[in-house]
Design a protein around this motif. Sequence first.
Motif, PDB file in Angstrom:
ATOM      1  N   GLN A 161      -7.656   4.153  -8.638  1.00 53.57           N
ATOM      2  CA  GLN A 161      -6.287   3.747  -8.078  1.00 53.57           C
ATOM      3  C   GLN A 161      -6.082   4.921  -6.570  1.00 53.57           C
ATOM      4  O   GLN A 161      -5.652   3.639  -5.225  1.00 53.57           O
ATOM      5  CB  GLN A 161      -4.523   3.839  -9.124  1.00 53.57           C
ATOM      6  N   THR A 168       4.373   7.187 -14.640  1.00 53.67           N
ATOM      7  CA  THR A 168       3.004   7.341 -13.700  1.00 53.67           C
ATOM      8  C   THR A 168       1.956   6.530 -14.512  1.00 53.67           C
ATOM      9  O   THR A 168       2.162   6.094 -15.469  1.00 53.67           O
ATOM     10  CB  THR A 168       2.843   8.473 -13.562  1.00 53.67           C
ATOM     11  N   PRO A 169       0.731   5.835 -13.177  1.00 54.68           N
ATOM     12  CA  PRO A 169      -0.112   4.562 -13.688  1.00 54.68           C
ATOM     13  C   PRO A 169      -1.086   5.467 -15.321  1.00 54.68           C
ATOM     14  O   PRO A 169      -1.247   4.703 -15.874  1.00 54.68           O
ATOM     15  CB  PRO A 169      -0.999   5.189 -12.625  1.00 54.68           C
ATOM     16  N   LEU A 225      -0.796  10.060  -6.494  1.00 56.83           N
ATOM     17  CA  LEU A 225      -1.977   9.119  -7.497  1.00 56.83           C
ATOM     18  C   LEU A 225      -2.353  10.151  -8.264  1.00 56.83           C
ATOM     19  O   LEU A 225      -2.353  10.984  -9.649  1.00 56.83           O
ATOM     20  CB  LEU A 225      -2.158   8.218  -7.206  1.00 56.83           C
ATOM     21  N   GLN A 247       4.613  -1.732 -11.216  1.00 61.61           N
ATOM     22  CA  GLN A 247       3.588  -1.547 -10.345  1.00 61.61           C
ATOM     23  C   GLN A 247       4.359  -0.889  -9.024  1.00 61.61           C
ATOM     24  O   GLN A 247       3.850   0.126  -8.018  1.00 61.61           O
ATOM     25  CB  GLN A 247       2.817  -1.871 -10.636  1.00 61.61           C
ATOM     26  N   THR A 274      -6.225   6.366 -12.265  1.00 61.58           N
ATOM     27  CA  THR A 274      -5.847   6.819 -11.726  1.00 61.58           C
ATOM     28  C   THR A 274      -6.448   7.127 -10.249  1.00 61.58           C
ATOM     29  O   THR A 274      -5.306   6.621  -9.535  1.00 61.58           O
ATOM     30  CB  THR A 274      -4.411   7.814 -12.162  1.00 61.58           C
ATOM     31  N   TYR A 317       7.158   1.242  -8.710  1.00 63.12           N
ATOM     32  CA  TYR A 317       6.280   2.955  -8.518  1.00 63.12           C
ATOM     33  C   TYR A 317       5.752   3.190  -7.120  1.00 63.12           C
ATOM     34  O   TYR A 317       5.337   4.156  -6.667  1.00 63.12           O
ATOM     35  CB  TYR A 317       4.602   2.916  -9.254  1.00 63.12           C
ATOM     36  N   GLU A 318       5.326   1.948  -6.514  1.00 65.30           N
ATOM     37  CA  GLU A 318       4.880   2.077  -5.497  1.00 65.30           C
ATOM     38  C   GLU A 318       5.930   2.739  -4.699  1.00 65.30           C
ATOM     39  O   GLU A 318       5.814   3.356  -3.507  1.00 65.30           O
ATOM     40  CB  GLU A 318       3.912   1.263  -4.728  1.00 65.30           C
ATOM     41  N   HIS A 371      -7.939   7.813 -18.338  1.00 63.71           N
ATOM     42  CA  HIS A 371      -6.788   7.054 -18.114  1.00 63.71           C
ATOM     43  C   HIS A 371      -6.820   7.806 -16.751  1.00 63.71           C
ATOM     44  O   HIS A 371      -6.039   7.375 -15.671  1.00 63.71           O
ATOM     45  CB  HIS A 371      -5.178   6.949 -18.649  1.00 63.71           C
ATOM     46  N   ARG A 379       1.543   4.583 -18.051  1.00 64.28           N
ATOM     47  CA  ARG A 379       1.446   3.005 -18.163  1.00 64.28           C
ATOM     48  C   ARG A 379       0.041   2.321 -18.856  1.00 64.28           C
ATOM     49  O   ARG A 379       0.142   1.694 -19.618  1.00 64.28           O
ATOM     50  CB  ARG A 379       1.096   2.210 -16.880  1.00 64.28           C
TER      51      ARG A 379
END
Length: 321
Positions: A285, A234-235, A207, A158, A282, A161-162, A278, A238
């Motif tokens: 987030q 991507t989230p 996001l 994560q 996201t 990714y960020e 999902h 994931r």
Amino acid sequence: MIQLKACLALELPPINRALNRALDRLPPPVLPVARHIFDAGGKRLRPLLTVLVARLLGHTDNGIQDLAVTLEMLHAATLLHDDVLDNALTRRGRPAAHTLWDASSVILAGDALLACANALVAERGDPRLSLCFSKATSRTAAGEILEIAAQGRVDTTQEEYEDIVRGKTAWLIRAACEMGALAANAAQSHVAAAAAYGENLGMAFQLVDDALDFAPESVTGKPTGGDVREGKFTPPVRLYRQSLPSGERTAFDAAFAARAISPDEAAAIAENIRTVGHDTATRRQAEAFLARARAALDNMPPGKDRDILHSMADHVRDRKK
């Protein structure tokens, strides 16, 4: 949201006129490619942020739009380069530039756009603006390199990714806000607040974009599940992977690494992501970053423009395409 729409109706025409003035400075061989990428449209989020932040912090001179469009030009240059690297066939519903001109010409047109934008910033005579633009350029390139290195990898954390998102998306939005504050000769505390607002808004924007990648094409106008087919972890991807039984996960990992997921398989994955939620997770987030953006904004002077910037955060949270 009504206030934001009214603001867009008022601010976009002078922004687009400034963009046309900037493009008129390009060498003639570059202009057709540049016109093509801009004629496809776009939200003009970055120049709008520059204008709003500058005005909020006391900028009263005419011509802020001529500075504001420079980061839009940088963004367009990255899109031209990205489409060549990804061999993308379309951009915003139109043929990608490299399908109409040769790839070398498109890459060089992107370089010329970047050089022209850099010159426009330098002409302001403020080294702080030039430094801000330079950092945005290098951080964006670094983010793209990190993303390329991470493609097909399911061990991307994560935090990694960020870092990718902060480079490839958030830093340009941060710079748009920071340049507005610098143009207004704002106090350092306000410059820092503007930068924090922009960076967190940019993180949230990406996001939400990642969540929208799995929305139906009929809603977004873009092919569903492009990220999973391109090997972008991507989230939503994931979370989907984590939900799979062990055997299915192993098969998914192999297909993801090889970028061998078909459009039909991507559509099935997208349906699962939407059904399970999902994509909604996201978006949650993204809300954490938007909370930080709003907190940074609250350190800036009150006024109509700050209210619109607050509305911008709500728009990023709620957007459907």
